[in-house]
Design a protein around this motif. Structure first.
Motif, PDB file in Angstrom:
ATOM      1  N   MET A   1     -49.559  76.076 114.864  1.00  0.00           N
ATOM      2  CA  MET A   1     -50.184  76.855 115.937  1.00  0.00           C
ATOM      3  C   MET A   1     -50.296  78.310 115.505  1.00  0.00           C
ATOM      4  N   SER A   2     -51.469  78.896 115.734  1.00  0.00           N
ATOM      5  CA  SER A   2     -51.654  80.291 115.347  1.00  0.00           C
ATOM      6  C   SER A   2     -51.005  81.218 116.362  1.00  0.00           C
ATOM      7  N   GLU A   3     -50.602  82.389 115.885  1.00  0.00           N
ATOM      8  CA  GLU A   3     -50.018  83.408 116.739  1.00  0.00           C
ATOM      9  C   GLU A   3     -51.070  84.461 117.065  1.00  0.00           C
ATOM     10  N   ARG A   4     -51.064  84.897 118.311  1.00  0.00           N
ATOM     11  CA  ARG A   4     -51.924  85.983 118.759  1.00  0.00           C
ATOM     12  C   ARG A   4     -50.991  87.016 119.394  1.00  0.00           C
ATOM     13  N   ILE A   5     -50.649  88.032 118.617  1.00  0.00           N
ATOM     14  CA  ILE A   5     -49.614  88.994 119.008  1.00  0.00           C
ATOM     15  C   ILE A   5     -50.270  90.279 119.471  1.00  0.00           C
ATOM     16  N   LEU A   6     -49.986  90.656 120.709  1.00  0.00           N
ATOM     17  CA  LEU A   6     -50.516  91.885 121.295  1.00  0.00           C
ATOM     18  C   LEU A   6     -49.392  92.912 121.409  1.00  0.00           C
ATOM     19  N   ARG A  31     -53.370  86.465 114.458  1.00  0.00           N
ATOM     20  CA  ARG A  31     -54.117  87.670 114.816  1.00  0.00           C
ATOM     21  C   ARG A  31     -53.175  88.692 115.437  1.00  0.00           C
ATOM     22  N   LEU A  32     -53.416  89.965 115.121  1.00  0.00           N
ATOM     23  CA  LEU A  32     -52.599  91.060 115.619  1.00  0.00           C
ATOM     24  C   LEU A  32     -53.505  92.016 116.396  1.00  0.00           C
ATOM     25  N   PHE A  33     -53.159  92.268 117.661  1.00  0.00           N
ATOM     26  CA  PHE A  33     -53.953  93.115 118.539  1.00  0.00           C
ATOM     27  C   PHE A  33     -53.139  94.351 118.924  1.00  0.00           C
ATOM     28  N   GLY A  34     -53.826  95.473 119.053  1.00  0.00           N
ATOM     29  CA  GLY A  34     -53.169  96.700 119.475  1.00  0.00           C
ATOM     30  C   GLY A  34     -53.797  97.235 120.745  1.00  0.00           C
ATOM     31  N   ALA A  35     -52.991  97.384 121.795  1.00  0.00           N
ATOM     32  CA  ALA A  35     -53.497  97.921 123.059  1.00  0.00           C
ATOM     33  C   ALA A  35     -53.343  99.435 123.068  1.00  0.00           C
ATOM     34  N   ASP A  44     -54.125 101.373 113.267  1.00  0.00           N
ATOM     35  CA  ASP A  44     -54.123 101.066 111.844  1.00  0.00           C
ATOM     36  C   ASP A  44     -55.255 100.102 111.513  1.00  0.00           C
ATOM     37  N   GLU A  45     -55.754 100.214 110.300  1.00  0.00           N
ATOM     38  CA  GLU A  45     -56.861  99.372 109.867  1.00  0.00           C
ATOM     39  C   GLU A  45     -56.478  97.899 109.932  1.00  0.00           C
ATOM     40  N   GLY A  46     -57.413  97.089 110.406  1.00  0.00           N
ATOM     41  CA  GLY A  46     -57.180  95.651 110.487  1.00  0.00           C
ATOM     42  C   GLY A  46     -56.589  95.188 111.801  1.00  0.00           C
TER      43      GLY A  46
END
Length: 324
Positions: A1-6, A31-35, A44-46
């Motif tokens: 299972m993929s992780e989607r980290i906010l 995937r890494l998300f930044g709020a 940061d890039e990416g």
């Protein structure tokens, strides 16, 4: 299972350190998300940007619905004690109200997602004065300033929401510092003044507040390592609380002495009444046996290295014309 980290507050001092700690652990499908409050290109890039304000519950819910995170690390807050004193309404709206809105959005939109909530050791407040030894997670919450009170309320709120089904881990980190921290905190405030004095941009005198208080200091890179471990674990008991502490109380005056010993020229010290914080706690330190047992975590970076890195960081910033 993929992780989607906010990560909320991903563009801040701790947030950037956490992103650096997490990236080597991610797989191609994660995937890494930044709020952040506004999309200003400071992430940061990416990092995939997510825009919302912690005082806008509707937008928070919409963002959670769109991102569908598997884990949210909630770092964003009014973190400076002096800022909370100046605007108590904002501190409560962001620190407590924002946490509530985020937790409710997660319960409504992604009930299986995990929340890593970052509180603070400041929530113990007056209890430090009652205990001669360091505090563990069972210590009474007795916040002594508006920042601590708003964070304690959010901490307790997360604990209550766990009873409603929220999957959450709570951290209460003690003072942490490192390269990239602003001058609003004591160690970089000293280091920045030393760097300016070395560069001839300030008279050779450091202005200080209370030097007799003792605090438990950690390196931010050790702190985010604990958060990283919690993010990667799916089996931690929901609602569990972790202190993050070294167990070593360090006198502020001794921290200054150690930094001055690294200075490239003689520097005098002058007390500044404006830097004295009301309701100051004489000694505050903690124990982190639970983090050692369940997360296999303990501080790894020597304090001497932390001081070297903070001072060198400010020397580079001053030499480059930043905040000179």
């Amino acid at each position: 299972m993929s992780e989607r980290i906010l990560i909320t507050g991903a563009d801040g001092f701790v947030g950037r350190a956490l992103v650096r700690a997490l990236r080597p652990c991610l797989r191609d499908q994660d995937r890494l998300f930044g709020a952040q409050r506004r999309a200003d290109g400071s992430l940061d890039e990416g990092l995939q940007a997510v825009e919302f304000d912690l005082v806008d519950a509707g937008r928070i819910r919409q963002a959670i619905r769109e991102v569908r995170p598997t884990c949210v690390v909630h770092l964003a807050a009014i973190t400076a004690v002096q800022d909370a004193f100046l605007d108590r309404d904002q501190a409560w709206a962001v620190n407590c109200g924002g946490t509530r809105a985020l937790g409710e959005a997660m319960l409504g939109e992604v009930p299986d997602a995990r929340l890593v909530f970052v509180s603070t050791s400041e929530v113990y407040g007056g209890t430090f004065k009652l205990r001669a030894s360091g505090l563990d997670e069972a210590a009474l919450l007795d916040p002594a300033n508006p920042y601590a009170a708003s964070k304690a309320a959010a901490d307790l709120l997360v604990g209550q929401m766990v009873r409603d089904g929220l999957r959450a881990v709570r951290f209460r980190p003690f003072n942490h510092t490192g390269p990239g921290q602003t001058e609003r905190f004591v160690v970089p405030a000293f280091a920045a003044q030393i760097a300016r004095i070395e560069a001839g941009l300030q008279p050779p005198t450091i202005r200080v507040g209370n030097l007799d208080a003792c605090r438990d200091f950690l390196d931010v890179r050790d702190v985010v390592d604990a958060y990283r471990r919690a993010v990667l674990r799916h089996d931690l008991p929901s609602g569990i609380i972790f202190n993050l502490a070294s167990g070593v109380p360090r006198r502020i005056g001794d921290v200054l002495t150690d930094l001055l010993a690294r200075a490239q020229r003689p520097i005098a010290v002058e007390r500044d009444p404006q830097r004295l914080r009301p309701s100051d706690t004489p000694v505050a330190y903690g124990h982190a046996e639970r983090a050692a047992e369940l997360l296999a975590w303990s501080p790894a970076i020597p304090w001497s290295q932390t001081l070297d890195d903070v001072l060198d960081d400010w020397r580079r910033r001053i030499a480059g014309g930043e905040l000179a």
